[in-house]
Design a protein around this motif. Structure first.
Motif, mmCIF file in Angstrom:
data_model
loop_
_atom_site.group_PDB
_atom_site.id
_atom_site.type_symbol
_atom_site.label_atom_id
_atom_site.label_comp_id
_atom_site.label_asym_id
_atom_site.label_seq_id
_atom_site.Cartn_x
_atom_site.Cartn_y
_atom_site.Cartn_z
ATOM 1 N N ARG A 17 -1.682 -22.100 -4.110
ATOM 2 C CA ARG A 17 -0.966 -21.818 -2.863
ATOM 3 C C ARG A 17 -0.584 -23.101 -2.119
ATOM 4 N NH1 ARG A 17 -6.363 -20.983 -1.752
ATOM 5 N NH2 ARG A 17 -7.206 -21.944 0.121
ATOM 6 N N ARG A 18 0.478 -22.978 -1.357
ATOM 7 C CA ARG A 18 0.900 -24.083 -0.504
ATOM 8 C C ARG A 18 0.117 -24.037 0.794
ATOM 9 N NH1 ARG A 18 5.613 -21.838 -2.395
ATOM 10 N NH2 ARG A 18 5.931 -20.720 -0.427
ATOM 11 N N ARG A 19 0.107 -25.134 1.524
ATOM 12 C CA ARG A 19 -0.616 -25.200 2.780
ATOM 13 C C ARG A 19 0.175 -24.446 3.857
ATOM 14 N NH1 ARG A 19 -4.627 -28.496 4.252
ATOM 15 N NH2 ARG A 19 -4.239 -29.853 2.464
ATOM 16 N N THR A 20 -0.366 -23.318 4.303
ATOM 17 C CA THR A 20 0.279 -22.523 5.349
ATOM 18 C C THR A 20 -0.800 -22.000 6.282
ATOM 19 O OG1 THR A 20 0.106 -20.366 4.274
ATOM 20 C CG2 THR A 20 1.973 -21.741 3.641
ATOM 21 N N THR A 21 -0.380 -21.249 7.293
ATOM 22 C CA THR A 21 -1.349 -20.659 8.210
ATOM 23 C C THR A 21 -2.001 -19.424 7.621
ATOM 24 O OG1 THR A 21 0.433 -19.409 9.257
ATOM 25 C CG2 THR A 21 -0.145 -21.522 10.248
ATOM 26 N N LEU A 22 -1.447 -18.900 6.523
ATOM 27 C CA LEU A 22 -2.037 -17.747 5.857
ATOM 28 C C LEU A 22 -3.200 -18.189 4.965
ATOM 29 C CD1 LEU A 22 1.119 -15.731 4.730
ATOM 30 C CD2 LEU A 22 -0.505 -15.093 6.511
ATOM 31 N N SER A 23 -4.002 -17.229 4.530
ATOM 32 C CA SER A 23 -5.066 -17.491 3.565
ATOM 33 C C SER A 23 -5.344 -16.195 2.820
ATOM 34 C CB SER A 23 -6.343 -17.970 4.264
ATOM 35 O OG SER A 23 -6.910 -16.929 5.030
ATOM 36 N N ARG A 24 -5.906 -16.335 1.641
ATOM 37 C CA ARG A 24 -6.229 -15.143 0.864
ATOM 38 C C ARG A 24 -7.219 -14.268 1.615
ATOM 39 N NH1 ARG A 24 -8.349 -15.622 -5.270
ATOM 40 N NH2 ARG A 24 -6.133 -15.971 -5.673
ATOM 41 N N SER A 25 -8.225 -14.892 2.245
ATOM 42 C CA SER A 25 -9.240 -14.114 2.961
ATOM 43 C C SER A 25 -8.629 -13.351 4.129
ATOM 44 C CB SER A 25 -10.364 -15.031 3.450
ATOM 45 O OG SER A 25 -9.862 -16.015 4.335
ATOM 46 N N ALA A 26 -7.668 -13.958 4.823
ATOM 47 C CA ALA A 26 -7.014 -13.274 5.944
ATOM 48 C C ALA A 26 -6.201 -12.086 5.453
ATOM 49 C CB ALA A 26 -6.123 -14.246 6.705
ATOM 50 N N ILE A 27 -5.538 -12.243 4.328
ATOM 51 C CA ILE A 27 -4.742 -11.155 3.744
ATOM 52 C C ILE A 27 -5.649 -10.001 3.346
ATOM 53 C CG2 ILE A 27 -3.280 -10.519 1.789
ATOM 54 C CD1 ILE A 27 -2.239 -13.452 1.867
ATOM 55 N N ALA A 33 -8.668 -3.660 6.838
ATOM 56 C CA ALA A 33 -8.542 -3.032 8.151
ATOM 57 C C ALA A 33 -7.543 -1.877 8.107
ATOM 58 C CB ALA A 33 -8.125 -4.067 9.188
ATOM 59 N N ILE A 34 -6.452 -2.064 7.391
ATOM 60 C CA ILE A 34 -5.445 -1.008 7.261
ATOM 61 C C ILE A 34 -6.026 0.179 6.506
ATOM 62 C CG2 ILE A 34 -3.244 -0.401 6.170
ATOM 63 C CD1 ILE A 34 -2.386 -3.349 6.673
ATOM 64 N N ARG A 46 4.032 -5.458 1.957
ATOM 65 C CA ARG A 46 4.921 -5.487 3.126
ATOM 66 C C ARG A 46 4.158 -5.133 4.411
ATOM 67 N NH1 ARG A 46 10.296 -5.555 3.543
ATOM 68 N NH2 ARG A 46 10.502 -5.260 1.282
ATOM 69 N N ARG A 47 3.301 -4.098 4.326
ATOM 70 C CA ARG A 47 2.568 -3.677 5.517
ATOM 71 C C ARG A 47 1.573 -4.747 5.961
ATOM 72 N NH1 ARG A 47 0.122 0.661 8.224
ATOM 73 N NH2 ARG A 47 -0.933 -0.386 9.987
ATOM 74 N N VAL A 48 0.863 -5.332 5.010
ATOM 75 C CA VAL A 48 -0.085 -6.391 5.350
ATOM 76 C C VAL A 48 0.647 -7.579 5.968
ATOM 77 C CG1 VAL A 48 -1.757 -8.044 4.422
ATOM 78 C CG2 VAL A 48 -1.743 -5.693 3.587
ATOM 79 N N ALA A 49 1.780 -7.916 5.409
ATOM 80 C CA ALA A 49 2.571 -9.024 5.955
ATOM 81 C C ALA A 49 2.981 -8.738 7.393
ATOM 82 C CB ALA A 49 3.802 -9.267 5.087
ATOM 83 N N SER A 58 5.965 -14.437 1.535
ATOM 84 C CA SER A 58 4.983 -15.514 1.699
ATOM 85 C C SER A 58 3.610 -15.103 1.192
ATOM 86 C CB SER A 58 4.886 -15.924 3.167
ATOM 87 O OG SER A 58 4.409 -14.855 3.972
ATOM 88 N N LEU A 59 3.317 -13.785 1.170
ATOM 89 C CA LEU A 59 2.022 -13.331 0.675
ATOM 90 C C LEU A 59 1.914 -13.481 -0.834
ATOM 91 C CD1 LEU A 59 1.881 -12.138 3.556
ATOM 92 C CD2 LEU A 59 0.681 -10.175 2.573
ATOM 93 N N TYR A 60 3.054 -13.467 -1.522
ATOM 94 C CA TYR A 60 3.024 -13.582 -2.982
ATOM 95 C C TYR A 60 2.616 -14.984 -3.431
ATOM 96 C CZ TYR A 60 5.102 -8.963 -3.375
ATOM 97 O OH TYR A 60 5.328 -7.607 -3.312
ATOM 98 N N THR A 61 2.566 -15.923 -2.506
ATOM 99 C CA THR A 61 2.030 -17.244 -2.830
ATOM 100 C C THR A 61 0.534 -17.152 -3.103
ATOM 101 O OG1 THR A 61 3.664 -18.255 -1.366
ATOM 102 C CG2 THR A 61 1.787 -19.621 -1.979
ATOM 103 N N TYR A 62 -0.115 -16.146 -2.494
ATOM 104 C CA TYR A 62 -1.558 -15.980 -2.603
ATOM 105 C C TYR A 62 -1.957 -14.846 -3.538
ATOM 106 C CZ TYR A 62 -1.343 -18.822 1.619
ATOM 107 O OH TYR A 62 -1.068 -19.828 2.510
ATOM 108 N N ILE A 63 -1.146 -13.790 -3.556
ATOM 109 C CA ILE A 63 -1.474 -12.586 -4.324
ATOM 110 C C ILE A 63 -0.223 -12.125 -5.058
ATOM 111 C CG2 ILE A 63 -2.240 -10.183 -4.175
ATOM 112 C CD1 ILE A 63 -3.808 -11.019 -1.652
#
Length: 229
Positions: A17-27, A33-34, A46-49, A58-63
């Motif tokens: 993954r690239r350095r972003t404010t997202l993280s796998r754990s946050a996703i 939670a959903i 899409r819903r998680v994003a 951007s989530l596909y960078t992690y998953i």
């Protein structure tokens, strides 16, 4: 015919993954939670994003895909099945682990759907393995061969999973009002005299906690008798 693609488990893939404010754990946390609030069918990339105020791409960078996300969710929740201080007695340790697993399922009822909808072969993550390792550790003091211990672990797992599935279905039936609507119909059938053996049991089911503990205790009693000289 082309060979089926062999996928490396998501936990074993290199993190590129690239350095972003997202993280796998946050996703994963957002997806859990959903699912807790709305059920597993509400979970999508899409819903998680949207909940994370990010672009879906951007989530596909992690998953890579939703199936990977479901695997990560299940493995994250598996941390809740671990026991901090495992009792020395094999029965108490086994009961403690079973209780933890049941409580995790009660907190995350969508786990039942994951187990019943999809094969779990090849979907065992590191936290699931820790739970399995603790289950084996609970029996470490027993003078029994590995095959006997495996049978015990399998029986306890089958019992706990089966109980969780039934419990989840009963909760859903109660939530939707199906149980309340069905009771008068069943009562009329039983009172007609065609089900004399079922009639005394109707409405006599014990409370869930007592039923779970009692059934598991009976199961362990049977294994304990096999250990007697």
């Amino acid at each position: 015919m082309a060979q089926q693609e062999k996928r490396v488990p998501v936990w074993a893939r290199e993190d590129t993954r690239r350095r972003t404010t997202l993280s796998r754990s946050a996703i994963v946390a957002a997806a859990i939670a959903i699912a807790d609030a709305e059920g597993i069918d509400a979970v999508s990339i899409r819903r998680v994003a949207a909940d994370l105020q990010a672009r879906a791409m951007s989530l596909y960078t992690y998953i890579e895909r939703k199936e990977d996300l479901l695997d990560l969710m299940a493995d994250e929740v598996a941390t809740e099945t671990l026991v901090a201080d495992l009792p020395a007695d094999w029965r108490e340790a086994t009961l403690a682990l079973a209780r933890q697993e049941r409580q995790a399922t009660l907190r995350h009822p969508w786990l039942v759907e994951l187990v019943t909808r999809r094969t779990m072969v090849g979907r065992v993550g590191p936290n699931m393995l820790r739970h399995s390792d603790q289950s084996v550790a609970a029996l470490a003091g027993l003078d029994a061969d590995p095959a006997w211990k495996w049978r015990l672990l399998t029986a306890v797992g089958d019992y706990s999973t089966g109980f969780a599935v039934r419990e989840a279905r009963e909760r859903e039936a109660a939530r939707s009002g199906q149980s309340e609507a069905l009771e008068p119909y069943l009562q009329r059938l039983v009172e007609g005299g065609d089900y004399p053996h079922l009639a005394p049991l109707l409405g006599a089911a014990p409370a869930g906690d007592d039923n779970f503990e009692r059934g598991l205790t009976w199961l362990l009693d049977g294994f304990a008798r096999e250990l007697e000289p």
